[in-house]
Design a protein around this motif. Structure first.
Motif, PDB file in Angstrom:
ATOM      1  N   MET A   1     104.595 152.456 -13.751  1.00  0.00           N
ATOM      2  CA  MET A   1     104.362 151.040 -13.783  1.00  0.00           C
ATOM      3  C   MET A   1     103.506 150.596 -12.791  1.00  0.00           C
ATOM      4  O   MET A   1     102.513 149.638 -13.225  1.00  0.00           O
ATOM      5  CB  MET A   1     105.593 150.383 -13.163  1.00  0.00           C
ATOM      6  CG  MET A   1     105.729 148.882 -13.220  1.00  0.00           C
ATOM      7  SD  MET A   1     105.725 148.160 -14.769  1.00  0.00           S
ATOM      8  CE  MET A   1     107.389 147.816 -15.227  1.00  0.00           C
ATOM      9  N   SER A   2     103.134 151.188 -11.940  1.00  0.00           N
ATOM     10  CA  SER A   2     102.073 150.862 -10.982  1.00  0.00           C
ATOM     11  C   SER A   2     100.553 150.816 -11.520  1.00  0.00           C
ATOM     12  O   SER A   2      99.982 149.821 -11.228  1.00  0.00           O
ATOM     13  CB  SER A   2     102.141 152.053  -9.611  1.00  0.00           C
ATOM     14  OG  SER A   2     100.852 151.759  -8.843  1.00  0.00           O
ATOM     15  N   ASN A   3     100.416 151.871 -12.362  1.00  0.00           N
ATOM     16  CA  ASN A   3      99.059 151.902 -12.964  1.00  0.00           C
ATOM     17  C   ASN A   3      98.995 150.710 -13.926  1.00  0.00           C
ATOM     18  O   ASN A   3      97.732 150.283 -13.929  1.00  0.00           O
ATOM     19  CB  ASN A   3      98.607 153.242 -13.620  1.00  0.00           C
ATOM     20  CG  ASN A   3      98.507 154.403 -12.513  1.00  0.00           C
ATOM     21  OD1 ASN A   3      98.286 154.088 -11.487  1.00  0.00           O
ATOM     22  ND2 ASN A   3      98.627 155.416 -13.187  1.00  0.00           N
ATOM     23  N   ASP A   4     100.086 150.368 -14.603  1.00  0.00           N
ATOM     24  CA  ASP A   4      99.936 149.206 -15.620  1.00  0.00           C
ATOM     25  C   ASP A   4      99.605 147.864 -14.755  1.00  0.00           C
ATOM     26  O   ASP A   4      98.874 147.253 -15.255  1.00  0.00           O
ATOM     27  CB  ASP A   4     101.115 149.028 -16.414  1.00  0.00           C
ATOM     28  CG  ASP A   4     101.204 150.373 -17.287  1.00  0.00           C
ATOM     29  OD1 ASP A   4     100.289 151.104 -17.709  1.00  0.00           O
ATOM     30  OD2 ASP A   4     102.567 150.636 -17.941  1.00  0.00           O
ATOM     31  N   ASN A   5     100.145 147.808 -13.582  1.00  0.00           N
ATOM     32  CA  ASN A   5     100.166 146.682 -12.872  1.00  0.00           C
ATOM     33  C   ASN A   5      98.905 146.493 -12.274  1.00  0.00           C
ATOM     34  O   ASN A   5      98.145 145.189 -12.025  1.00  0.00           O
ATOM     35  CB  ASN A   5     101.146 146.685 -11.623  1.00  0.00           C
ATOM     36  CG  ASN A   5     102.650 146.307 -12.336  1.00  0.00           C
ATOM     37  OD1 ASN A   5     102.731 145.939 -13.263  1.00  0.00           O
ATOM     38  ND2 ASN A   5     103.604 146.361 -11.721  1.00  0.00           N
ATOM     39  N   VAL A   6      98.357 147.665 -11.939  1.00  0.00           N
ATOM     40  CA  VAL A   6      96.806 147.677 -11.412  1.00  0.00           C
ATOM     41  C   VAL A   6      95.846 147.042 -12.567  1.00  0.00           C
ATOM     42  O   VAL A   6      94.971 146.424 -12.429  1.00  0.00           O
ATOM     43  CB  VAL A   6      96.335 148.976 -10.706  1.00  0.00           C
ATOM     44  CG1 VAL A   6      94.833 149.045 -10.475  1.00  0.00           C
ATOM     45  CG2 VAL A   6      96.998 149.257  -9.662  1.00  0.00           C
ATOM     46  N   ALA A   7      96.323 147.619 -13.837  1.00  0.00           N
ATOM     47  CA  ALA A   7      95.176 147.383 -14.964  1.00  0.00           C
ATOM     48  C   ALA A   7      95.381 145.753 -15.267  1.00  0.00           C
ATOM     49  O   ALA A   7      94.396 145.099 -15.494  1.00  0.00           O
ATOM     50  CB  ALA A   7      95.715 148.220 -15.913  1.00  0.00           C
ATOM     51  N   LEU A 113      99.616 140.023  -5.348  1.00  0.00           N
ATOM     52  CA  LEU A 113     100.372 139.860  -6.581  1.00  0.00           C
ATOM     53  C   LEU A 113     101.740 140.552  -6.768  1.00  0.00           C
ATOM     54  O   LEU A 113     101.826 141.922  -6.306  1.00  0.00           O
ATOM     55  CB  LEU A 113      99.391 140.396  -7.979  1.00  0.00           C
ATOM     56  CG  LEU A 113      98.038 139.654  -7.990  1.00  0.00           C
ATOM     57  CD1 LEU A 113      97.421 140.570  -9.031  1.00  0.00           C
ATOM     58  CD2 LEU A 113      98.108 138.109  -8.119  1.00  0.00           C
ATOM     59  N   SER A 114     102.648 139.939  -6.897  1.00  0.00           N
ATOM     60  CA  SER A 114     103.987 140.464  -7.103  1.00  0.00           C
ATOM     61  C   SER A 114     104.258 140.626  -8.606  1.00  0.00           C
ATOM     62  O   SER A 114     103.841 139.614  -9.376  1.00  0.00           O
ATOM     63  CB  SER A 114     105.104 139.665  -6.674  1.00  0.00           C
ATOM     64  OG  SER A 114     104.874 139.695  -5.134  1.00  0.00           O
ATOM     65  N   PHE A 115     104.719 141.640  -9.289  1.00  0.00           N
ATOM     66  CA  PHE A 115     105.096 141.785 -10.749  1.00  0.00           C
ATOM     67  C   PHE A 115     106.541 142.069 -10.941  1.00  0.00           C
ATOM     68  O   PHE A 115     107.248 142.493 -10.200  1.00  0.00           O
ATOM     69  CB  PHE A 115     104.115 143.251 -11.105  1.00  0.00           C
ATOM     70  CG  PHE A 115     102.694 142.906 -11.186  1.00  0.00           C
ATOM     71  CD1 PHE A 115     102.183 142.763 -12.554  1.00  0.00           C
ATOM     72  CD2 PHE A 115     102.008 143.086 -10.185  1.00  0.00           C
ATOM     73  CE1 PHE A 115     100.833 142.405 -12.337  1.00  0.00           C
ATOM     74  CE2 PHE A 115     100.622 143.058 -10.074  1.00  0.00           C
ATOM     75  CZ  PHE A 115     100.214 142.749 -11.303  1.00  0.00           C
ATOM     76  N   ALA A 116     106.809 141.456 -12.098  1.00  0.00           N
ATOM     77  CA  ALA A 116     108.063 141.881 -12.715  1.00  0.00           C
ATOM     78  C   ALA A 116     107.769 141.874 -14.225  1.00  0.00           C
ATOM     79  O   ALA A 116     107.170 140.862 -14.969  1.00  0.00           O
ATOM     80  CB  ALA A 116     109.001 140.770 -12.296  1.00  0.00           C
ATOM     81  N   GLY A 117     108.406 142.878 -14.770  1.00  0.00           N
ATOM     82  CA  GLY A 117     108.186 143.215 -16.323  1.00  0.00           C
ATOM     83  C   GLY A 117     106.822 143.187 -16.547  1.00  0.00           C
ATOM     84  O   GLY A 117     106.507 142.665 -17.867  1.00  0.00           O
ATOM     85  N   GLY A 118     105.824 143.731 -15.979  1.00  0.00           N
ATOM     86  CA  GLY A 118     104.598 143.948 -16.498  1.00  0.00           C
ATOM     87  C   GLY A 118     103.779 142.712 -16.223  1.00  0.00           C
ATOM     88  O   GLY A 118     102.337 142.405 -16.463  1.00  0.00           O
TER      89      GLY A 118
END
Length: 164
Positions: A1-7, A113-118
């Motif tokens: 998930m981390s790499n997706d959130n960075v992207a 930035l905080s993420f949930a569900g991408g």
């Protein structure tokens, strides 16, 4: 998930923030995003529509001429990304009643930035944006400080001044 959130964070900054692409706000942010930023000094911006409205007004007044994402750091659990960028924008259109000056304004910001569900669900903005803040001082001082009380004659006398 981390790499997706960075992207997602990179796309958000390079397109949504860097070019004021409102479709990228939709693609990257949750409908109920909460943003703490100087663009709303009275309190957080709540909701995607409100965020887009606040940012698009800023972007119309201060179109970006240079934008560089310097760093993106994911948190160990991957649900936060910290970003640092610099930008230059031209004060091209009046903003909150402050007349445009056509000056180039340098900015440097750090966003958490905080993420949930991408999707981005929270954004805490911190900036070293002194040129912008000085230009906007007539509006910001009241929005941030509110009406400051005047000292009473007794207070002035107590601190060694002469009462008027």
């Amino acid at each position: 998930m981390s790499n997706d959130n960075v992207a997602t964070a990179r796309a958000f900054f390079e397109k949504a923030i860097g070019t004021a692409d409102m479709a990228m706000f939709d693609a990257c942010c949750s409908p109920d995003v909460v943003v703490r930023t100087g663009l709303s000094p009275a309190g957080p911006i709540v909701g995607l529509a409100a965020y887009k409205g606040a940012f698009s007004g800023f972007a119309q007044a201060f179109p970006v001429v240079d934008f560089v994402v310097h760093e993106l750091w994911p948190s160990p659990d991957g649900d936060k990304v910290i970003a640092r960028f610099t930008a230059s924008a031209v004060f091209l259109n009046d903003y909150f009643g402050v007349p445009a000056t056509r000056q180039v304004v340098a900015m440097e910001e750090v966003h958490i930035l905080s993420f949930a569900g991408g999707k981005i669900v929270g954004n805490i903005v911190s900036g070293t944006n002194f040129p912008f803040e000085y230009l906007m001082f007539p509006v910001l001082k009241d929005a941030v400080l509110g009406p400051l009380p005047l000292a009473s004659a007794e207070q002035i006398t107590r601190v060694g001044g002469s009462a008027l």
